[in-house]
Design a protein around this motif. Structure first.
Motif, PDB file in Angstrom:
ATOM      1  N   ASN A 178       0.859  -1.186   0.000  1.00 55.46           N
ATOM      2  CA  ASN A 178       0.000   0.000   0.000  1.00 55.46           C
ATOM      3  C   ASN A 178       0.893   1.234   0.000  1.00 55.46           C
ATOM      4  O   ASN A 178       1.364   1.659   1.057  1.00 55.46           O
ATOM      5  CB  ASN A 178      -0.911   0.013   1.229  1.00 55.46           C
ATOM      6  N   ALA A 179       1.136   1.777  -1.162  1.00 55.31           N
ATOM      7  CA  ALA A 179       2.096   2.879  -1.283  1.00 55.31           C
ATOM      8  C   ALA A 179       1.483   4.030  -2.056  1.00 55.31           C
ATOM      9  O   ALA A 179       0.889   3.831  -3.112  1.00 55.31           O
ATOM     10  CB  ALA A 179       3.361   2.407  -2.002  1.00 55.31           C
ATOM     11  N   ASP A 180       1.651   5.224  -1.522  1.00 49.19           N
ATOM     12  CA  ASP A 180       1.332   6.448  -2.251  1.00 49.19           C
ATOM     13  C   ASP A 180       2.608   6.881  -2.960  1.00 49.19           C
ATOM     14  O   ASP A 180       3.534   7.405  -2.341  1.00 49.19           O
ATOM     15  CB  ASP A 180       0.840   7.527  -1.291  1.00 49.19           C
ATOM     16  N   TYR A 186       7.716   8.705   0.290  1.00 44.82           N
ATOM     17  CA  TYR A 186       7.999   7.554  -0.576  1.00 44.82           C
ATOM     18  C   TYR A 186       9.498   7.313  -0.776  1.00 44.82           C
ATOM     19  O   TYR A 186       9.975   6.181  -0.566  1.00 44.82           O
ATOM     20  CB  TYR A 186       7.289   7.712  -1.925  1.00 44.82           C
ATOM     21  N   PRO A 187      10.286   8.305  -1.190  1.00 41.37           N
ATOM     22  CA  PRO A 187      11.717   8.026  -1.416  1.00 41.37           C
ATOM     23  C   PRO A 187      12.450   7.619  -0.146  1.00 41.37           C
ATOM     24  O   PRO A 187      13.375   6.795  -0.198  1.00 41.37           O
ATOM     25  CB  PRO A 187      12.255   9.340  -1.987  1.00 41.37           C
ATOM     26  N   TRP A 193      13.960   0.609   2.750  1.00 37.13           N
ATOM     27  CA  TRP A 193      13.630  -0.754   2.323  1.00 37.13           C
ATOM     28  C   TRP A 193      14.789  -1.354   1.528  1.00 37.13           C
ATOM     29  O   TRP A 193      15.126  -2.528   1.695  1.00 37.13           O
ATOM     30  CB  TRP A 193      12.354  -0.735   1.492  1.00 37.13           C
ATOM     31  N   LYS A 194      15.408  -0.539   0.699  1.00 35.67           N
ATOM     32  CA  LYS A 194      16.571  -1.002  -0.056  1.00 35.67           C
ATOM     33  C   LYS A 194      17.678  -1.458   0.887  1.00 35.67           C
ATOM     34  O   LYS A 194      18.282  -2.523   0.701  1.00 35.67           O
ATOM     35  CB  LYS A 194      17.083   0.106  -0.979  1.00 35.67           C
ATOM     36  N   LYS A 195      17.945  -0.668   1.902  1.00 33.88           N
ATOM     37  CA  LYS A 195      19.000  -1.021   2.862  1.00 33.88           C
ATOM     38  C   LYS A 195      18.671  -2.341   3.544  1.00 33.88           C
ATOM     39  O   LYS A 195      19.553  -3.200   3.714  1.00 33.88           O
ATOM     40  CB  LYS A 195      19.162   0.089   3.889  1.00 33.88           C
ATOM     41  N   HIS A 196      17.408  -2.512   3.920  1.00 31.93           N
ATOM     42  CA  HIS A 196      16.994  -3.765   4.543  1.00 31.93           C
ATOM     43  C   HIS A 196      17.247  -4.949   3.612  1.00 31.93           C
ATOM     44  O   HIS A 196      17.818  -5.974   4.024  1.00 31.93           O
ATOM     45  CB  HIS A 196      15.515  -3.724   4.921  1.00 31.93           C
ATOM     46  N   MET A 197      16.812  -4.826   2.368  1.00 30.01           N
ATOM     47  CA  MET A 197      16.937  -5.953   1.433  1.00 30.01           C
ATOM     48  C   MET A 197      18.393  -6.290   1.149  1.00 30.01           C
ATOM     49  O   MET A 197      18.785  -7.466   1.156  1.00 30.01           O
ATOM     50  CB  MET A 197      16.202  -5.641   0.123  1.00 30.01           C
ATOM     51  N   GLY A 243       2.464  -4.005   9.605  1.00 30.76           N
ATOM     52  CA  GLY A 243       3.082  -3.025   8.720  1.00 30.76           C
ATOM     53  C   GLY A 243       4.588  -3.197   8.673  1.00 30.76           C
ATOM     54  O   GLY A 243       5.222  -3.408   9.713  1.00 30.76           O
ATOM     55  N   ALA A 244       5.149  -3.162   7.473  1.00 31.16           N
ATOM     56  CA  ALA A 244       6.602  -3.213   7.277  1.00 31.16           C
ATOM     57  C   ALA A 244       6.910  -2.449   5.997  1.00 31.16           C
ATOM     58  O   ALA A 244       6.604  -2.919   4.903  1.00 31.16           O
ATOM     59  CB  ALA A 244       7.098  -4.652   7.183  1.00 31.16           C
ATOM     60  N   PHE A 245       7.500  -1.246   6.146  1.00 28.80           N
ATOM     61  CA  PHE A 245       7.690  -0.347   5.012  1.00 28.80           C
ATOM     62  C   PHE A 245       6.334  -0.152   4.324  1.00 28.80           C
ATOM     63  O   PHE A 245       5.383   0.276   4.961  1.00 28.80           O
ATOM     64  CB  PHE A 245       8.788  -0.864   4.083  1.00 28.80           C
TER      65      PHE A 245
END
Length: 255
Positions: A178-180, A186-187, A193-197, A243-245
């Motif tokens: 669920n992203a706006d 957003y950025p 999220w990128k860092k997590h992955m 909820g997660a990111f």
């Protein structure tokens, strides 16, 4: 899952040479996807993935009356996560899993056989509109698939058909991205999220493909829009439980 709108979520990466050779920029098809990579990667991409599903089970258990004739619909059942979890936890429940990808349903069948729950399971290669007439369910799940349905009208159609397949008072557990995409947050969320992955072992190329997919091959909506859609389609008592990111889980009741 890009061209199978009723499938499951995106896949995992792994550090092997075979995986690295398989990464590309092309849209993912669930009929040609590396299903083993999918199984490995999803837990890396979504923080709390297993916890989200454990809570799904607990919410269904708390909502469904305890009797010997429970039937639960699992939309986007390919891969078998919900099938195996609910089957092991509730040996008296009957589980109907639907997905348009034959390959992903084969994987679900394999996993169900491995844990010994196939006697409780019916797997159907159909869309929700094609489910047998007259059958209604005591509960349903829709885990990580709504954002692959393109357009608000198609999402609304899916949720309306899903509501018709549920008994009054039946619970729905739904999780989605669920992203706006236009939110100032957003950025920031995407960088985190990128860092997590990447720290979890996801390759940079896979992250880039995933991030690009959110605005190209998938169609996420905001949490507010999802709640509005659920309300319009006949659900109430809508409550966020995970909820997660940008990944969120919601509990709702069929009116």
């Amino acid at each position: 899952m890009t061209d199978h709108i009723y499938g499951t979520c995106n896949e995992k990466c792994n550090e092997s040479t075979d995986y690295k050779q398989s990464v590309d920029r092309s849209p993912m098809s669930w009929d040609t996807a590396d299903i083993h990579r999918y199984e490995q990667s999803i837990t890396l991409k979504i923080p709390g993935y297993a916890h989200m599903h454990d809570l799904m089970d607990k919410l269904l258990t708390a909502s469904i009356a305890d009797n010997n004739d429970i039937s639960v619909l699992i939309t986007g059942a390919g891969g078998g996560k919900e099938i195996t979890l609910l089957g092991k936890a509730h040996p008296d429940w009957q589980l109907t899993g639907m997905d348009t990808s034959q390959r992903m349903l084969k994987l679900a069948e394999k996993r169900a056989e491995e844990v010994g729950v196939m006697n409780q399971v019916k797997l159907l290669p159909v869309t929700i509109e094609q489910l047998p007439e007259g059958q209604v369910y005591d509960g349903a799940t829709s885990m990580l698939m709504l954002h692959f349905i393109q357009g608000l009208e198609a999402k609304k159609s899916f949720l309306m058909h899903l509501a018709k397949k549920l008994k009054p008072g039946a619970p729905l557990i739904i999780a989605a991205v669920n992203a706006d995409l236009h939110s100032p947050a957003y950025p920031v969320m995407m960088r985190a999220w990128k860092k997590h992955m990447l720290q979890a072992g996801v390759l940079a190329e896979e992250w880039e493909r995933f991030a690009t997919s959110l605005s190209q091959t998938s169609d996420p909506v905001s949490a507010e829009t999802l709640v509005s859609l659920l309300t319009e389609c006949g659900f109430s008592r809508i409550t966020r439980y995970f909820g997660a990111f940008w990944v969120e889980g919601y509990y709702a009741i069929r009116d």
